[in-house]
Design a protein around this motif. Structure first.
Motif, mmCIF file in Angstrom:
data_model
loop_
_atom_site.group_PDB
_atom_site.id
_atom_site.type_symbol
_atom_site.label_atom_id
_atom_site.label_comp_id
_atom_site.label_asym_id
_atom_site.label_seq_id
_atom_site.Cartn_x
_atom_site.Cartn_y
_atom_site.Cartn_z
ATOM 1 N N LYS A 17 0.853 -1.180 0.000
ATOM 2 C CA LYS A 17 0.000 0.000 0.000
ATOM 3 C C LYS A 17 0.893 1.235 0.000
ATOM 4 N N PRO A 18 0.509 2.254 -0.763
ATOM 5 C CA PRO A 18 1.333 3.473 -0.812
ATOM 6 C C PRO A 18 1.134 4.330 0.430
ATOM 7 N N THR A 19 2.162 5.101 0.741
ATOM 8 C CA THR A 19 2.049 6.114 1.791
ATOM 9 C C THR A 19 1.741 7.450 1.105
ATOM 10 N N GLN A 20 1.517 8.487 1.889
ATOM 11 C CA GLN A 20 1.246 9.816 1.333
ATOM 12 C C GLN A 20 2.451 10.297 0.520
ATOM 13 N N ALA A 21 2.218 11.031 -0.546
ATOM 14 C CA ALA A 21 3.304 11.533 -1.395
ATOM 15 C C ALA A 21 4.243 12.464 -0.623
ATOM 16 N N ALA A 22 3.705 13.210 0.332
ATOM 17 C CA ALA A 22 4.525 14.130 1.125
ATOM 18 C C ALA A 22 5.365 13.406 2.162
ATOM 19 N N GLY A 23 5.065 12.154 2.418
ATOM 20 C CA GLY A 23 5.796 11.373 3.416
ATOM 21 C C GLY A 23 4.844 10.553 4.261
ATOM 22 N N TRP A 24 5.413 9.629 4.992
ATOM 23 C CA TRP A 24 4.637 8.751 5.860
ATOM 24 C C TRP A 24 4.462 9.461 7.197
ATOM 25 N N TYR A 25 3.258 9.894 7.482
ATOM 26 C CA TYR A 25 2.972 10.615 8.724
ATOM 27 C C TYR A 25 2.958 9.661 9.918
ATOM 28 N N LYS A 26 3.395 10.181 11.039
ATOM 29 C CA LYS A 26 3.492 9.366 12.250
ATOM 30 C C LYS A 26 2.148 8.742 12.635
ATOM 31 N N GLY A 27 1.058 9.450 12.422
ATOM 32 C CA GLY A 27 -0.262 8.945 12.787
ATOM 33 C C GLY A 27 -0.899 8.032 11.750
ATOM 34 N N ASP A 28 -0.282 7.905 10.571
ATOM 35 C CA ASP A 28 -0.850 7.069 9.510
ATOM 36 C C ASP A 28 -0.410 5.621 9.679
ATOM 37 N N THR A 29 -1.347 4.784 10.028
ATOM 38 C CA THR A 29 -1.081 3.355 10.168
ATOM 39 C C THR A 29 -1.488 2.676 8.872
ATOM 40 N N VAL A 30 -0.586 1.880 8.337
ATOM 41 C CA VAL A 30 -0.884 1.116 7.128
ATOM 42 C C VAL A 30 -1.494 -0.206 7.577
ATOM 43 N N VAL A 31 -2.679 -0.535 7.046
ATOM 44 C CA VAL A 31 -3.443 -1.686 7.522
ATOM 45 C C VAL A 31 -3.624 -2.704 6.401
ATOM 46 N N PHE A 32 -3.457 -3.976 6.753
ATOM 47 C CA PHE A 32 -3.679 -5.089 5.837
ATOM 48 C C PHE A 32 -4.645 -6.067 6.498
ATOM 49 N N ASP A 33 -5.613 -6.539 5.735
ATOM 50 C CA ASP A 33 -6.549 -7.538 6.237
ATOM 51 C C ASP A 33 -6.375 -8.817 5.436
ATOM 52 N N VAL A 34 -5.724 -9.791 6.067
ATOM 53 C CA VAL A 34 -5.485 -11.086 5.429
ATOM 54 C C VAL A 34 -6.775 -11.895 5.532
ATOM 55 N N PRO A 35 -7.321 -12.339 4.391
ATOM 56 C CA PRO A 35 -8.572 -13.112 4.449
ATOM 57 C C PRO A 35 -8.350 -14.494 5.064
ATOM 58 N N ARG A 36 -9.442 -15.185 5.325
ATOM 59 C CA ARG A 36 -9.372 -16.524 5.937
ATOM 60 C C ARG A 36 -8.458 -17.437 5.136
ATOM 61 N N LEU A 37 -7.629 -18.162 5.862
ATOM 62 C CA LEU A 37 -6.664 -19.061 5.226
ATOM 63 C C LEU A 37 -7.313 -20.379 4.833
ATOM 64 N N ARG A 38 -6.859 -20.926 3.739
ATOM 65 C CA ARG A 38 -7.389 -22.203 3.256
ATOM 66 C C ARG A 38 -6.689 -23.398 3.882
ATOM 67 N N GLN A 39 -5.445 -23.181 4.355
ATOM 68 C CA GLN A 39 -4.674 -24.288 4.913
ATOM 69 C C GLN A 39 -4.073 -23.909 6.255
ATOM 70 N N ALA A 40 -4.063 -24.862 7.157
ATOM 71 C CA ALA A 40 -3.378 -24.688 8.431
ATOM 72 C C ALA A 40 -1.896 -24.939 8.225
ATOM 73 N N GLY A 41 -1.079 -24.398 9.113
ATOM 74 C CA GLY A 41 0.351 -24.667 9.036
ATOM 75 C C GLY A 41 1.179 -23.534 9.602
ATOM 76 N N SER A 42 2.479 -23.669 9.398
ATOM 77 C CA SER A 42 3.430 -22.654 9.825
ATOM 78 C C SER A 42 3.602 -21.658 8.683
ATOM 79 N N TYR A 43 3.570 -20.372 9.021
ATOM 80 C CA TYR A 43 3.658 -19.324 8.009
ATOM 81 C C TYR A 43 4.784 -18.359 8.340
ATOM 82 N N GLY A 44 5.520 -17.971 7.319
ATOM 83 C CA GLY A 44 6.521 -16.924 7.448
ATOM 84 C C GLY A 44 5.856 -15.585 7.197
ATOM 85 N N GLN A 45 6.326 -14.559 7.897
ATOM 86 C CA GLN A 45 5.750 -13.222 7.777
ATOM 87 C C GLN A 45 6.864 -12.233 7.433
ATOM 88 N N ASN A 46 6.606 -11.353 6.487
ATOM 89 C CA ASN A 46 7.574 -10.333 6.110
ATOM 90 C C ASN A 46 6.879 -8.993 5.944
#
Length: 155
Positions: free
Chosen positions: A31-60
Motif C-alpha cells: 500500500k502506498p504512503t502519502q506523497a509528502a511522506g509517511w505521517y506518524k499517525g498514519d497506520t498502514v493496515v492489511f486484512d489477510v482473508p481466511r486461510l485455506r490451509q493450516a500450518g506454519s507461516y513466514g511473515q515479512n
C-alpha cells in the motif's frame, strides 16, 4: 504447420503460467504512503482473508524507499491480530537503509526494496489476520517511504 505452431505456443504459455504460480504465498500486498511522506499517525493496515490451509507461516514486512529518505535506519511497529481468538502479536523492527559509507542497501533503481522478517506463526484453517504497521521515528513525517507491504508465506 500452423496447427503444430499453435500447439507449441499453447504449451509454452501453459508452462510459463504454471511456473509463475506460487501456492505457498497466502497473502502479498503493498500500500502506498502519502506523497509528502509517511505521517506518524498514519497506520498502514492489511486484512489477510481466511486461510485455506493450516500450518506454519513466514511473515515479512516490505518497504519501498526512495533516495529522499534522510536517515540511516527506520524503526517500525507491526501489530497482528489473528481471528478467531483475538490473538495479538506485536513486534518492533529496525531496517537499515544506508550502510556506514552512505550507500543504499536495498535492491532497486529509483525505489529500493527492503524485506524484514517477522517470527514464523502457526495458523489454523479459517484464521484471518489484521495487520497494522506504523513508523516509530521521532520525526512527524518520514519522506522517502513510498510503499509498505505485508507478505504471508506457507512454510
Amino acid at each position: 504447420m500452423k496447427h503444430l505452431l499453435y500447439i507449441l505456443l499453447s504449451f509454452v504459455c501453459f508452462a510459463v503460467m504454471t511456473a509463475a504460480c506460487d501456492d505457498s504465498v497466502a497473502y502479498d500486498k503493498y500500500k502506498p504512503t502519502q506523497a509528502a511522506g509517511w505521517y506518524k499517525g498514519d497506520t498502514v493496515v492489511f486484512d489477510v482473508p481466511r486461510l485455506r490451509q493450516a500450518g506454519s507461516y513466514g511473515q515479512n514486512v516490505g518497504l519501498r524507499v526512495t533516495a529522499d529518505y534522510p536517515f540511516t535506519a527506520l524503526s517500525i511497529a507491526v501489530e497482528r491480530v489473528v481471528e478467531p481468538g483475538h490473538r495479538r502479536y506485536c513486534d518492533t523492527l529496525s531496517c537499515r537503509v544506508y550502510d556506514d559509507e552512505g550507500n543504499i542497501i536495498g535492491r532497486g533503481v529509483s525505489k529500493y526494496q527492503y524485506d524484514i522478517a517477522l517470527p514464523d506463526i502457526t495458523l489454523s484453517e479459517g484464521d484471518s489476520m489484521h495487520v497494522s504497521v506504523r513508523h516509530l521515528m521521532r520525526r512527524e513525517t518520514m519522506p522517502g517511504i513510498s510503499d509498505v507491504g505485508f507478505r504471508l508465506t506457507r512454510k
